[in-house]
Enzyme design. Structure first.
Site, mmCIF file in Angstrom:
data_model
loop_
_atom_site.group_PDB
_atom_site.id
_atom_site.type_symbol
_atom_site.label_atom_id
_atom_site.label_comp_id
_atom_site.label_asym_id
_atom_site.label_seq_id
_atom_site.Cartn_x
_atom_site.Cartn_y
_atom_site.Cartn_z
ATOM 1 N N SER A 1 118.933 -26.811 36.503
ATOM 2 C CA SER A 1 120.082 -25.940 37.051
ATOM 3 C C SER A 1 119.356 -24.427 36.709
ATOM 4 O O SER A 1 118.033 -24.477 36.330
ATOM 5 C CB SER A 1 121.086 -25.942 35.908
ATOM 6 O OG SER A 1 120.707 -25.080 34.688
ATOM 7 N N LYS A 2 120.134 -23.462 37.070
ATOM 8 C CA LYS A 2 119.642 -22.105 37.212
ATOM 9 C C LYS A 2 119.002 -21.457 35.822
ATOM 10 O O LYS A 2 118.104 -20.716 35.966
ATOM 11 C CB LYS A 2 120.458 -20.991 37.723
ATOM 12 C CG LYS A 2 120.975 -21.209 38.972
ATOM 13 C CD LYS A 2 121.886 -19.963 39.357
ATOM 14 C CE LYS A 2 122.548 -20.196 40.859
ATOM 15 N NZ LYS A 2 123.863 -20.062 40.972
ATOM 16 N N ARG A 3 119.510 -22.288 34.833
ATOM 17 C CA ARG A 3 118.949 -21.924 33.600
ATOM 18 C C ARG A 3 117.515 -22.058 33.426
ATOM 19 O O ARG A 3 116.719 -21.652 32.464
ATOM 20 C CB ARG A 3 119.588 -22.633 32.458
ATOM 21 C CG ARG A 3 120.980 -22.167 32.234
ATOM 22 C CD ARG A 3 121.607 -23.132 30.867
ATOM 23 N NE ARG A 3 121.327 -24.522 31.118
ATOM 24 C CZ ARG A 3 120.486 -25.190 30.285
ATOM 25 N NH1 ARG A 3 119.753 -24.676 29.647
ATOM 26 N NH2 ARG A 3 120.416 -26.349 30.596
#
Ligand code: GLU
Length: 467
Positions: A242-244
């Site tokens: 994910s964007k994390r």
């Protein structure tokens, strides 16, 4: 003939996972001389956007994945309607007039009884008759599929092996909504049949949908394609990507200065392998790609490895191409690359030392405008005892023939004459001319920056030496 398709929903940018699926579908079709189709599954009217379609097309073009299409599901509504009507005629589908409130109530009761919520088939023609249900006037019915009540569905997944689900586990799913827009499971089957898709390669988040789809194929009397569900992609920490985890959008990689061939190479290794090969070209991928070597376990995306691969591809990339890619970054950095050394030569000098085109451009700034060294660097390298040698060097450089060899000779001569060690001269010289402590070989840097500019920068920085 082999036919594959990539069928993204245009509800955001194209991310690493989608691009990996697209690449596998593309490579499989190419390998077998088949066709690869791009189909935009834009039936989610609330979440689909035009920008997202553009981002998908741009990403595909940048990655070099050529396709037939794009086809858009919203252009095919009449076709879905027709197929739904055929199923209704054969009593394999039916109109359902149940309202949202009614269905919510049904689910509530089922939960209260500790049952799994499912549609109870009340609008199947025979039940509706038995229950005395009449279509409410003006209501827009949905079309539901009559899922078989008994038996089971089995298909052999090319990655996961045989998968069997009991029909009793599935309820009568909606095929067409009241507004005539198909659900994913219906649209995908009609399209895959109409487009003669032979291999459905997709993320394994869809594996639970496949038994429902298989039942629809059967009801339509269509031949099943082969299915290959590819394992998902995790971040380096084992969590779902994910964007994390940093950049996950394909275009972000482009904008950060990655080369498409590096990202393609990196994507190819996410859940597929060819022996121990880490670096291979698009051509080799097409030659080697198969579904047998898709791994059953999730892949891990390691941004460090992506950067490493990019660095390898940068080293062998054409200087002119790198110049064109670096130019916009330099312009943003206040550099006019028409005034200064040819950017291709600068790129050739720097490309061995960077991970991305952006880093290359950052490292190229001092070729186009002077950078003021930090106070720290000045303190470290501007010592009064080397100043006379630098003054001397400046004099020598003003007369030397302006080639890398002659510049190097001039530096060596001054080092000898002043009985210094090479770094005692080379470091302050580098800092004076480039403003930074790390550059390629200083004679090469000086040659490219050009005599007048070098002398001017030296003159200015000599003023900054302590007395
Ligand atoms: N539109 C679906 C998605 O983006 C396609 C799944 C499929 O390939 O069948 O997940």
């Amino acid at each position: 003939m082999i036919k594959t398709r990539f069928a993204p929903s245009p509800t955001g940018y194209l991310h690493i996972g989608g691009a990996r699926t697209a690449l596998f579908c593309w490579a499989y079709a190419k390998k077998h001389g088949g066709t690869f189709i791009l189909r935009i599954e834009d039936t989610d009217r609330e979440r689909s956007t035009r920008e997202s379609v553009m981002a998908i097309l741009e990403s595909m073009a940048w990655l070099g994945l050529d396709y037939e299409g794009p086809h858009s599901q919203m252009d095919r509504l009449a076709r879905y309607r027709l197929v739904a009507e055929q199923l209704i005629k054969k009593d394999q589908a039916y109109y359902c007039y149940a309202s949202r409130e009614e269905l919510d109530a049904l689910r509530g009761q089922q939960r209260a009884r500790g049952e799994k919520p499912r549609y109870d088939g009340r609008w199947r023609p025979e039940s509706a008759k038995r229950l005395g249900l009449k279509p409410p006037p003006g209501a827009q019915p949905v079309v539901r599929f009559r899922n078989p009540d008994h038996g089971e569905v089995t298909f052999r997944d090319l990655v996961k092996g045989p998968i069997t689900v009991a029909n009793g586990e599935m309820d009568d799913l909606v095929l067409l909504r009241g507004d005539g827009i198909p659900t994913y499971n219906f649209g995908v089957v009609v399209d895959d049949i109409d487009m003669a898709i032979t291999h459905v390669i997709r993320g394994d988040d869809h594996v639970n949908n496949t038994p429902r789809q298989v039942n629809i194929y059967r009801a339509l009397g269509a031949t099943l394609p082969q299915f290959a569900h590819v394992p998902m992609i995790l971040g380096a920490d084992g969590e779902r990507l994910s964007k994390r985890h940093g950049a996950v959008s394909v275009l972000q990689y482009r904008d950060d200065g990655y080369l498409p061939e590096a990202l393609v190479n990196c994507l190819a290794r996410l859940g597929w392998s060819h022996g121990d090969e880490e670096m291979f070209s698009r051509g080799q991928l097409v030659e080697w790609f198969d579904l047998e070597h898709i791994s059953q376990s999730p892949a891990r995306f390691d941004p460090g490895k992506a950067a490493w691969l990019n660095a390898q591809y940068l080293k062998s990339a054409d200087d002119g191409r790198l110049a064109a890619l670096a130019e916009p970054f330099l312009a943003k950095n206040g550099c006019d690359t028409k005034r200064g050394p040819p950017l291709a030569r600068v790129a050739g000098l720097l490309k061995e030392r960077v991970n991305t085109v952006e880093e290359l451009a950052d490292a190229a700034v001092y070729f186009y405008r002077p950078l003021e060294p930090s106070d720290d660097l000045k303190r470290q390298h501007y010592s009064p005892d080397v100043k006379p040698a630098l003054v001397d060097l400046k004099e020598q450089l003003s007369k030397a023939e302006w080639t890398r060899e002659r510049i190097s000779e001039a530096i060596k001569a001054v080092v000898a004459a002043h009985q210094l060690k090479m770094p005692k001269i080379a470091m302050p010289l580098r800092v004076m001319v480039s403003g930074v402590a790390q550059t390629p070989s200083v004679d090469a840097v000086l040659e490219l920056i050009g005599r007048d500019e070098v002398l001017a920068r030296m003159e200015r920085q000599l003023q900054a030496f302590p007395k």
